[in-house]
Design a protein around this motif. Structure first.
Motif, PDB file in Angstrom:
ATOM      1  N   ALA A 110      27.732 -13.119 -34.000  1.00  0.00           N
ATOM      2  CA  ALA A 110      28.345 -11.827 -33.634  1.00  0.00           C
ATOM      3  C   ALA A 110      27.381 -10.671 -33.875  1.00  0.00           C
ATOM      4  N   GLU A 111      26.646 -10.740 -34.964  1.00  0.00           N
ATOM      5  CA  GLU A 111      25.672  -9.698 -35.279  1.00  0.00           C
ATOM      6  C   GLU A 111      24.603  -9.604 -34.181  1.00  0.00           C
ATOM      7  N   LEU A 120      22.505   0.399 -34.388  1.00  0.00           N
ATOM      8  CA  LEU A 120      22.594   0.459 -35.847  1.00  0.00           C
ATOM      9  C   LEU A 120      22.092  -0.854 -36.425  1.00  0.00           C
ATOM     10  N   ASP A 121      21.649  -0.819 -37.667  1.00  0.00           N
ATOM     11  CA  ASP A 121      21.330  -2.045 -38.387  1.00  0.00           C
ATOM     12  C   ASP A 121      22.653  -2.630 -38.859  1.00  0.00           C
ATOM     13  N   LEU A 122      23.100  -3.694 -38.201  1.00  0.00           N
ATOM     14  CA  LEU A 122      24.363  -4.319 -38.557  1.00  0.00           C
ATOM     15  C   LEU A 122      24.159  -5.544 -39.431  1.00  0.00           C
ATOM     16  N   GLY A 123      22.955  -5.713 -39.982  1.00  0.00           N
ATOM     17  CA  GLY A 123      22.701  -6.804 -40.915  1.00  0.00           C
ATOM     18  C   GLY A 123      23.620  -6.682 -42.115  1.00  0.00           C
ATOM     19  N   ALA A 124      23.953  -7.808 -42.709  1.00  0.00           N
ATOM     20  CA  ALA A 124      24.911  -7.835 -43.811  1.00  0.00           C
ATOM     21  C   ALA A 124      24.482  -6.959 -44.983  1.00  0.00           C
ATOM     22  N   ALA A 125      23.184  -6.829 -45.216  1.00  0.00           N
ATOM     23  CA  ALA A 125      22.722  -5.996 -46.341  1.00  0.00           C
ATOM     24  C   ALA A 125      22.969  -4.510 -46.071  1.00  0.00           C
ATOM     25  N   ALA A 126      22.754  -4.082 -44.837  1.00  0.00           N
ATOM     26  CA  ALA A 126      22.928  -2.676 -44.482  1.00  0.00           C
ATOM     27  C   ALA A 126      24.355  -2.341 -44.057  1.00  0.00           C
ATOM     28  N   PHE A 127      25.074  -3.338 -43.555  1.00  0.00           N
ATOM     29  CA  PHE A 127      26.409  -3.127 -42.994  1.00  0.00           C
ATOM     30  C   PHE A 127      27.326  -4.245 -43.501  1.00  0.00           C
ATOM     31  N   PRO A 128      27.708  -4.183 -44.788  1.00  0.00           N
ATOM     32  CA  PRO A 128      28.517  -5.255 -45.376  1.00  0.00           C
ATOM     33  C   PRO A 128      29.982  -5.191 -44.935  1.00  0.00           C
ATOM     34  N   VAL A 129      30.750  -6.170 -45.348  1.00  0.00           N
ATOM     35  CA  VAL A 129      32.186  -6.162 -45.072  1.00  0.00           C
ATOM     36  C   VAL A 129      32.760  -4.846 -45.585  1.00  0.00           C
ATOM     37  N   PRO A 149      32.448 -11.481 -42.920  1.00  0.00           N
ATOM     38  CA  PRO A 149      31.006 -11.716 -42.772  1.00  0.00           C
ATOM     39  C   PRO A 149      30.565 -12.010 -41.339  1.00  0.00           C
ATOM     40  N   ASP A 150      31.360 -12.744 -40.575  1.00  0.00           N
ATOM     41  CA  ASP A 150      31.002 -13.079 -39.196  1.00  0.00           C
ATOM     42  C   ASP A 150      31.979 -12.503 -38.178  1.00  0.00           C
ATOM     43  N   ALA A 151      32.595 -11.361 -38.485  1.00  0.00           N
ATOM     44  CA  ALA A 151      33.569 -10.777 -37.554  1.00  0.00           C
ATOM     45  C   ALA A 151      33.521  -9.253 -37.600  1.00  0.00           C
ATOM     46  N   PHE A 152      33.564  -8.666 -36.424  1.00  0.00           N
ATOM     47  CA  PHE A 152      33.568  -7.213 -36.277  1.00  0.00           C
ATOM     48  C   PHE A 152      34.800  -6.796 -35.494  1.00  0.00           C
TER      49      PHE A 152
END
Length: 183
Positions: A110-111, A120-129, A149-152
């Protein structure tokens, strides 16, 4: 005589699946724009606390089990999934429920799909749950929330629902094809 038939914004457009990715429309939820009156921010935060939520920091959301409050702009938040109890008289309230289409994109890639559409940086570190942002989704404005983690969750103006589904589905197929080539 013509009759009006109620339809959801993405009716007949979703679900879309490709390469382990799924795009679905979220069920109808009440959406209220909340803008605290000057000097009433603490009262608004207390009212939200009574609803099991809180006033979100910029680019964040408070997630409840069946409701959320997400930052939607300077001194503004969207209360989603519940009535704005206790907020009358301390904040400007605007019902936005019919103005938005709400979609959910889920899957391991999804990312990567959104990386093609959202600047945008949608990586988990920059864009967490719990992270949310108002941003572009290709050529339209959207609200993006990392719900899991795997859903927006993606909110676009109702009038842009077909365009959003088309753009996301195209990116889903492209990511799935690329992953298929490297497998």
């Amino acid at each position: 005589m013509p009759s009006l038939i109620e339809r959801s914004p993405a009716a007949d457009l979703v679900p879309v699946s490709a390469g382990g990715l799924d795009l679905v429309e979220l069920p109808f939820r009440q959406i209220t724009s909340v803008a605290p009156f000057r000097g009433r921010q603490r009262a608004v935060a207390a009212a939200l606390k009574a609803l099991g939520l809180g006033w979100p920091r910029p680019d964040r959301a408070h997630l409840g089990t069946d409701r959320l409050c997400l930052w939607s702009g300077r001194d503004q938040a969207f209360l989603i999934g519940c009535a704005p109890e206790g907020l009358a008289g301390i904040a400007a309230l605007t019902d936005q429920s019919d103005a938005w289409a709400s979609l959910r994109l889920s899957g391991e890639a999804a990312e990567a799909v959104l990386a093609r559409l959202v600047p945008l940086d949608l990586g988990a570190a920059a864009f967490p749950v719990g992270a949310s942002a108002r941003s572009a989704l290709n050529h339209m404005m959207a609200v993006v929330l990392r719900a899991e983690p795997d859903a927006f969750e993606l909110m676009v103006f109702r009038s842009m629902a077909a365009s959003a589904v088309h753009e996301i589905a195209t990116a889903m197929r492209a990511v799935a094809a690329r992953r298929g080539l490297s497998a």
